[in-house]
Design a protein around this motif. Sequence first.
Motif, short mmCIF file in Angstrom:
data_model
loop_
_atom_site.label_atom_id
_atom_site.label_comp_id
_atom_site.label_asym_id
_atom_site.label_seq_id
_atom_site.Cartn_x
_atom_site.Cartn_y
_atom_site.Cartn_z
N ASP A 67 50.46 -24.71 65.30
CA ASP A 67 49.88 -23.58 64.55
C ASP A 67 49.71 -22.42 65.52
OD1 ASP A 67 48.89 -22.10 62.49
OD2 ASP A 67 47.22 -23.45 62.02
N VAL A 68 49.61 -21.21 64.96
CA VAL A 68 49.46 -20.00 65.76
C VAL A 68 48.21 -19.27 65.28
CG1 VAL A 68 50.53 -17.87 66.55
CG2 VAL A 68 51.97 -19.83 65.98
N PHE A 69 47.33 -18.91 66.22
CA PHE A 69 46.08 -18.24 65.88
C PHE A 69 46.13 -16.81 66.43
CE2 PHE A 69 45.23 -22.73 67.00
CZ PHE A 69 45.07 -23.21 65.70
N TYR A 70 45.96 -15.84 65.55
CA TYR A 70 46.09 -14.42 65.93
C TYR A 70 44.75 -13.72 65.76
CZ TYR A 70 47.63 -9.53 65.87
OH TYR A 70 47.77 -8.18 66.14
N PHE A 71 44.30 -13.02 66.81
CA PHE A 71 43.06 -12.24 66.76
C PHE A 71 43.37 -10.84 67.28
CE2 PHE A 71 41.92 -16.67 67.28
CZ PHE A 71 40.94 -16.85 66.31
N GLY A 72 43.25 -9.84 66.40
CA GLY A 72 43.56 -8.46 66.76
C GLY A 72 42.29 -7.66 67.01
N TYR A 73 42.13 -7.13 68.22
CA TYR A 73 40.93 -6.37 68.55
C TYR A 73 40.97 -4.94 68.02
CZ TYR A 73 38.99 -10.15 71.26
OH TYR A 73 38.45 -11.35 71.63
N LEU A 130 56.48 -12.73 65.84
CA LEU A 130 56.59 -13.98 66.59
C LEU A 130 55.69 -15.06 65.98
CD1 LEU A 130 56.74 -12.73 70.28
CD2 LEU A 130 58.55 -13.89 69.03
N ARG A 131 54.51 -14.63 65.52
CA ARG A 131 53.61 -15.59 64.89
C ARG A 131 54.30 -16.26 63.70
NH1 ARG A 131 47.93 -14.10 61.73
NH2 ARG A 131 47.33 -16.25 61.26
N GLN A 132 54.95 -15.48 62.85
CA GLN A 132 55.66 -16.03 61.69
C GLN A 132 56.85 -16.89 62.14
OE1 GLN A 132 56.78 -12.62 59.38
NE2 GLN A 132 54.68 -12.07 58.86
N TRP A 133 57.58 -16.40 63.14
CA TRP A 133 58.79 -17.10 63.61
C TRP A 133 58.44 -18.44 64.23
CZ3 TRP A 133 63.67 -17.51 62.91
CH2 TRP A 133 64.52 -18.06 63.88
N TRP A 134 57.40 -18.45 65.06
CA TRP A 134 57.01 -19.69 65.73
C TRP A 134 56.50 -20.73 64.73
CZ3 TRP A 134 54.12 -16.58 70.03
CH2 TRP A 134 55.05 -16.20 71.01
#
Length: 749
Positions: A36-42, A24-28
């Motif tokens: 912009d889309v900011f992704y943080f993976g715990y 979804l990050r890539q698609w959006w």
Amino acid sequence: MLRHNILLLQGMGGTGKSTLLRYLRQWWQRTGFAKDVFYFGYDEKAWNLEQIIWEIGNQIYDRFDNFHRMLPEAKKQKLLKTLRAESYILILDNLESVTGQPLAIQNTLPEAERNQIKDFLTRLVGGETRVVLGSRSREDWLQPTTFKSNIYELQGLDKEARSDLAQAILQRHVTEKRIPSIRQDDNFQQLMKLLAGYPLAMEVVLANLKNQSPKEILAALQSADVKLDTPSEEKTKSILKCVEYSHSNLSPEAQKLLLCLAPFSAFINCRHIHNYIKELQILEPFKDYQFEKFDEAIQEAINWGLLSPMNLTPSPSPTRRGGEEDSPLLAIQPVFPYFLKTKLEVLDKQTREALQKGFKNHYQDLARSYNNLMESKDAQERELGREFCRLEYENLYNALQICLEKQESISIYFCLKKYFDLMNDNQSNLKLAEMVCQRLEKYPPAFIKGKLGYQIPLAIARLGWCQLSAKQYQQARISYEKTLQLYDALEGEAERQKQLWKAVSYHELGRVAQALREFEEARRNYQQALQIYIEFGDRYSCASTYHNLGAVAQALREFEEARRNYQQALQIYIEFGDRYSCAVTYHELGRVAQALREFEEVRRNYQQALQIYIEFGDRYSSASTYHHLGRVAQDLREFEEARRNYQQALQIYIEFGDRYSSASTYHHLGMVAQALREFEEARRNYQQALQIKIEFGDRYSCASTYHNLGMVAQDLREFEEARRNYQQALQIKIEFGDRFESTIRPHFY
């Protein structure tokens, strides 16, 4: 997401949450749904709010913006205003790690840091930015103010996608001729409905079509009360029942062999699995195991989707990178070891204890190997050792717990200590050291008199190192003094070795005294250490002590003496081919040249240090060098260049969570702003530096910041404020007996 701008995407392990969110990050971004889309993976890191704000700020604001020169609260307020007004997307994934949920990767956050994130998200409610939270759990700690009742429970794949996945699984496991008849079978359709499109369940169950009919599999799952096709709260148990079913269809020998994987967590390195087998084979309960079929059993687990090939450095992309199919490195689905541990309960106690022993012995050997890599003078080998320890951390830690429980060798601890050193994770390092030393207190007195007795004072010395890094100076002094007594009590060591270990403790006691500005005491301890090294012919160890004698002379403004000691250290490092250790000595030679205003010499030394840090992938250590390159530019009145270097240093300190070191950089950013007559900007940076110094109890360093705050107030003609700050600075200097600095002070300290 259109109904409420914060959404919890919840789903059990194996539903594909992270894969979906990364897609979804890539698609959006591709479709322009958000700026912009900011992704943080715990699953990768325990992100705190300061790090999140810094990362987003780097992407939203350009380098000419004053965002990174603001105080943290001002940064937060500015970013909140931007995010509320403009259409961005913030994704926080694998949040079950934050609170340490069962089966989750343990990247936990303290409650105070969790509350900071909750407050930040609460302030985004109703704004233009949308927030997606990915988790296996309901994340009650974020309620009732964030996502409220806006929960999307991720179900299985839709009919088309589950059909495509089923086709891919069938192609891997059954002959091409059988696929059409299987797919047309009504029982297969029922089976697909039962599995409900959950990828992990499909991978595990459909692999059995290699040897069984859809009807047989369907009947078995129904009798086991698997309910993935209903809105059940027990879906995770149903997944385990699917695994149970596949496991039961293996041969009894394969089932026995796979139980040997039960102690592992997160990661298996198949390059070393045969060493593990050798450890098991020498133990009585495993004499009759057919370990020649172990590779086949592992392949079965891969076929289930419970083990998956990976490269050494996993890609953040959801698509698989080339070469993974043949990789000997395997990631473990969290549900797999959990399932195998439930199976261990049926084994007799002797077999369970033997399995634990074999696992422990295997990781003692691996720990030595990884430690050797991390101690290597070759940059690639050091990075390889660090990466293996990152992947293997849970396995190494679990093996260490077995050692402590059995009151045996703690060699694995020294490997984990080195890993945290390279990761600059002082908090985890201290926590681990404290735990180990507390457990060592319960070891019998006979242990210290035995051949492994030396491990106790060495562990206490590591605790002292961690305490010193955490500014716990008196605790560190107690720890090192305790080691001096314990070394004398060792009966199984030669006198030379005991003396060399004592030299290390004297060296570290010198560091403690130096940190407390007890310079003559520091010098005595360093000279004591140096005398032992020279007496017993340990030339290499002399280098770090010469280096620290240089630091003492430097602090006392004996610059030529400092330079002589640093050059002595550098000569030894070069002689022994220790290029990495040269970096910090080049850095300090740069500081000496800077004090003597030999600016070309300064830059040469700092650039040498920076080049080595970059070569060795040591991003954290490069921060200090960027900071001092900033000071060179500042001395040359190249203020914009200075600001760029300080901001580079600050970014790294925040990235690594080193709040204390950022204080000095904030202070110098204040000096740059002051020189440019940006007085409010200067004041903000000085106040940020002062806040951190007070927080860490560094009263002495507060003096320079109070002094410069006084200068700012004076320039703004706020004379009473200036007087208060100067008096604060003077009081601290007198308190610490720093007569020179309290009477003669340069305009910019």
